[in-house]
Design a protein around this motif. Structure first.
Motif, PDB file in Angstrom:
ATOM      1  N   THR A 325       0.588  -1.024   0.075  1.00 36.28           N
ATOM      2  CA  THR A 325      -0.036   0.209   0.563  1.00 36.28           C
ATOM      3  C   THR A 325       1.221   0.893  -0.041  1.00 36.28           C
ATOM      4  N   VAL A 326       1.583   1.404   0.783  1.00 35.77           N
ATOM      5  CA  VAL A 326       2.848   2.491   0.732  1.00 35.77           C
ATOM      6  C   VAL A 326       3.092   2.709  -1.110  1.00 35.77           C
ATOM      7  N   ASN A 327       3.754   1.753  -1.705  1.00 31.70           N
ATOM      8  CA  ASN A 327       4.239   2.206  -2.923  1.00 31.70           C
ATOM      9  C   ASN A 327       2.720   2.336  -3.427  1.00 31.70           C
ATOM     10  N   THR A 328       1.164   1.769  -3.780  1.00 33.38           N
ATOM     11  CA  THR A 328       0.833   2.372  -4.046  1.00 33.38           C
ATOM     12  C   THR A 328      -0.363   4.186  -3.709  1.00 33.38           C
ATOM     13  N   ILE A 329       0.038   4.434  -2.455  1.00 36.02           N
ATOM     14  CA  ILE A 329       0.248   6.090  -1.902  1.00 36.02           C
ATOM     15  C   ILE A 329       1.016   6.436  -3.297  1.00 36.02           C
ATOM     16  N   ALA A 334       2.318   9.911  -8.012  1.00 37.76           N
ATOM     17  CA  ALA A 334       3.168  10.703  -8.669  1.00 37.76           C
ATOM     18  C   ALA A 334       2.361  10.842  -9.949  1.00 37.76           C
ATOM     19  N   GLY A 335       1.346  10.098 -10.298  1.00 35.88           N
ATOM     20  CA  GLY A 335       0.318   9.521 -11.600  1.00 35.88           C
ATOM     21  C   GLY A 335      -0.141  10.910 -11.604  1.00 35.88           C
ATOM     22  N   ALA A 336      -0.795  11.661 -10.436  1.00 36.83           N
ATOM     23  CA  ALA A 336      -1.098  12.589 -10.378  1.00 36.83           C
ATOM     24  C   ALA A 336      -0.833  14.756 -10.992  1.00 36.83           C
ATOM     25  N   SER A 337       0.815  14.195 -10.722  1.00 37.28           N
ATOM     26  CA  SER A 337       1.533  15.384 -10.492  1.00 37.28           C
ATOM     27  C   SER A 337       2.677  14.736 -11.560  1.00 37.28           C
ATOM     28  N   LEU A 341       6.675  16.520 -11.976  1.00 34.38           N
ATOM     29  CA  LEU A 341       7.230  15.932 -12.260  1.00 34.38           C
ATOM     30  C   LEU A 341       8.424  15.867 -13.441  1.00 34.38           C
ATOM     31  N   LEU A 342       7.272  15.764 -14.886  1.00 32.29           N
ATOM     32  CA  LEU A 342       8.470  16.438 -16.435  1.00 32.29           C
ATOM     33  C   LEU A 342       8.504  17.481 -16.227  1.00 32.29           C
ATOM     34  N   LEU A 343       8.223  18.662 -15.461  1.00 35.27           N
ATOM     35  CA  LEU A 343       8.487  20.389 -15.320  1.00 35.27           C
ATOM     36  C   LEU A 343       9.756  20.144 -14.538  1.00 35.27           C
ATOM     37  N   LEU A 344      10.053  18.902 -13.770  1.00 36.94           N
ATOM     38  CA  LEU A 344      11.603  18.945 -12.756  1.00 36.94           C
ATOM     39  C   LEU A 344      12.318  18.627 -13.750  1.00 36.94           C
ATOM     40  N   THR A 345      11.999  17.747 -14.546  1.00 38.72           N
ATOM     41  CA  THR A 345      13.324  17.538 -15.723  1.00 38.72           C
ATOM     42  C   THR A 345      13.678  18.605 -16.424  1.00 38.72           C
ATOM     43  N   ALA A 346      13.136  19.676 -16.502  1.00 47.83           N
ATOM     44  CA  ALA A 346      13.405  20.950 -17.187  1.00 47.83           C
ATOM     45  C   ALA A 346      14.084  21.811 -16.108  1.00 47.83           C
TER      46      ALA A 346
END
Length: 457
Positions: A325-329, A334-337, A341-346
């Motif tokens: 469940t920890v991995n699920t959270i 991460a899926g909602a954000s 996360l893609l913005l962070l790569t730039a």
């Protein structure tokens, strides 16, 4: 249509029922009273989101594309305009122009819908401020009502087909959750109430309604309710401490900033705490119901287990559940954000600065606090379930009685009981009838396969 409530387990003893009623009922009454006090009244401040344009349904009948006219760049050199360009003919289905054909420009720009013939679309009519008699039509988006309706039908049918009456109760609980969110939580926060207080009361109200409606009014459900409520309170305390220690303001997302522009009276820091509480509720329900059911199943499978043995065995199941469940959270956040996360790569800043920036620190706090509340729910719910289940058996599940200490079960005997036949039939693989398998006394204690292990009131 079958149900797993056809033959329920023996009811809990009167003493256990009195204790659970004396604990759960006051908590439910306090939740209802708090909800009535915080319920938004008429005259609450409304958001000013600008004028609401009338929206009409239509069907695309023709699409004509053409080269876009050249545009002048800032340096004065001609360039191609952002496409596509052309016109779209749409038949209007409702409103003053119902039945008429109107012409709109082909939608263009970032996020513009791509339309084809026979697409169902939403139209808006724009009026020229300088000339009220002049108006134009534009396609706002696709009409998604029909596919969403079919998806909802398939979703509900699958749940009812698999869960039967329990699945139908789950759908009713889902409807109740949305009703509480839409009629109490969101309007209460919009009216200027404390978002944290509204979220805690709303989450508790959802918990009471959903758990009892879905799983029935049983001692097992009451244990899950108490475990969920205790974990929710702990999650709220941890969220308050964590957001204060990291100095989060709630302005970590563009949505929050936009909300503050339209409705300045909303406490965005409290709204962040409220989001953590509401987001944790669904996972907490899953864990607490599973732990309460695990203890009940273990007690019915082996009535000789003591309270401590029940707790240890069910906790091992809880550890495996928490690990997944920890991995699920984390993956859910991460899926909602993903855009974030893609913005962070730039981003050219050092990784340390990125991790400590508010928009990412906010997501880290969400995940960490939700996980801590989830971990606390396992021992809390398992301990309560072990106490209630053992108290419901003769002798109270104590580790010793007047006849002396309880003998420990033999692992070899338990394994043999699981793999041996239930009757004393000869072993078909053995030629010697004298080596017939003796009747198993251990397996006779296992509950009937069709009997529910939910302990009734």
């Amino acid at each position: 249509m079958g149900s797993d409530h056809t033959r329920s387990a023996p009811s809990a003893p009167p003493r256990v029922r009195r204790i659970l009623v004396a604990t759960v009922v006051p908590l439910f009454v306090a939740t209802v009273v708090a909800a009535l006090v915080l319920w938004p009244r008429d005259g609450s401040p409304q958001t000013d989101g600008g004028a609401n344009l009338a929206r009409y349904h239509g069907t695309v009948t023709r699409v004509v594309t053409e080269p876009c006219p050249p545009t002048q760049s800032p340096e004065g050199t001609p360039g191609a305009a952002d496409g596509p360009c052309g016109t779209v003919d749409v038949r209007v289905h409702d409103g003053p122009a119902s039945g008429q054909q109107v012409q709109t420009p082909v939608p263009a720009g970032p996020g513009a819908p791509r339309v084809e013939v026979d697409d169902e679309v939403i139209l808006v009519e724009l009026t020229d401020p300088t000339d009220p008699a002049a108006s134009s039509w534009n396609i706002a988006e696709h009409q998604r009502g029909t596919p969403l309706l079919w998806l909802a039908v398939v979703f509900a049918a699958a749940i009812v087909a698999f869960g039967r009456w329990r699945g139908l109760a789950a759908l009713a609980g889902l409807a109740a959750s949305f009703a509480i969110l839409l009629t109490f939580v969101l309007p209460g926060i919009a009216a200027g109430r404390s978002p944290l207080l509204v979220a805690v009361v709303g989450a508790a109200l959802i918990m009471f309604v959903v758990l009892y409606l879905t799983h029935g009014v049983t001692a097992q459900t009451s244990v899950a309710v108490l475990g969920t409520l205790g974990s929710l309170v702990l999650t709220g305390v941890l969220a308050t401490i964590a957001t204060a220690a990291t100095h989060l303001t709630g302005f970590g997302s563009e949505d929050a900033t936009t909300l503050s522009m339209f409705q300045a009276n909303v406490d965005l820091h409290g709204l962040l705490l409220a989001g953590i509480i509401i987001g944790s509720l669904g996972v907490l329900d899953d864990v607490t119901v599973t732990q309460a059911a695990t203890v009940t199943e273990l007690a019915n499978a082996n009535p000789g287990l003591t309270r401590l043995q029940l707790y240890r065995a069910a906790t091992r199941v809880g550890r495996a559940h928490i690990a997944s469940t920890v991995n699920t959270i984390v993956l859910a956040y991460a899926g909602a954000s993903l855009p974030l996360l893609l913005l962070l790569t730039a981003d050219s800043r050092p990784i340390g600065q990125i991790l400590t920036s508010e928009f990412l620190a906010q997501e880290i706090v969400r995940s960490a606090v939700a996980t801590l509340g989830l971990i606390a729910a396992v021992p809390l719910t398992t301990g309560l379930a072990a106490l209630v289940t053992a108290a419901g058996r003769q002798g109270g599940g104590s580790t010793s009685d007047a006849s002396g200490p309880r003998p420990q079960p033999d692992r070899a005997e338990a394994l043999a009981a699981l793999i041996s036949p239930r009757t004393g039939r000869p072993d078909s693989t053995s030629p010697d009838p004298a080596r017939a398998t003796p009747p198993s006394t251990a397996t006779d204690r296992w509950p009937e396969p069709d009997r529910s292990t939910d302990t009734a009131w």
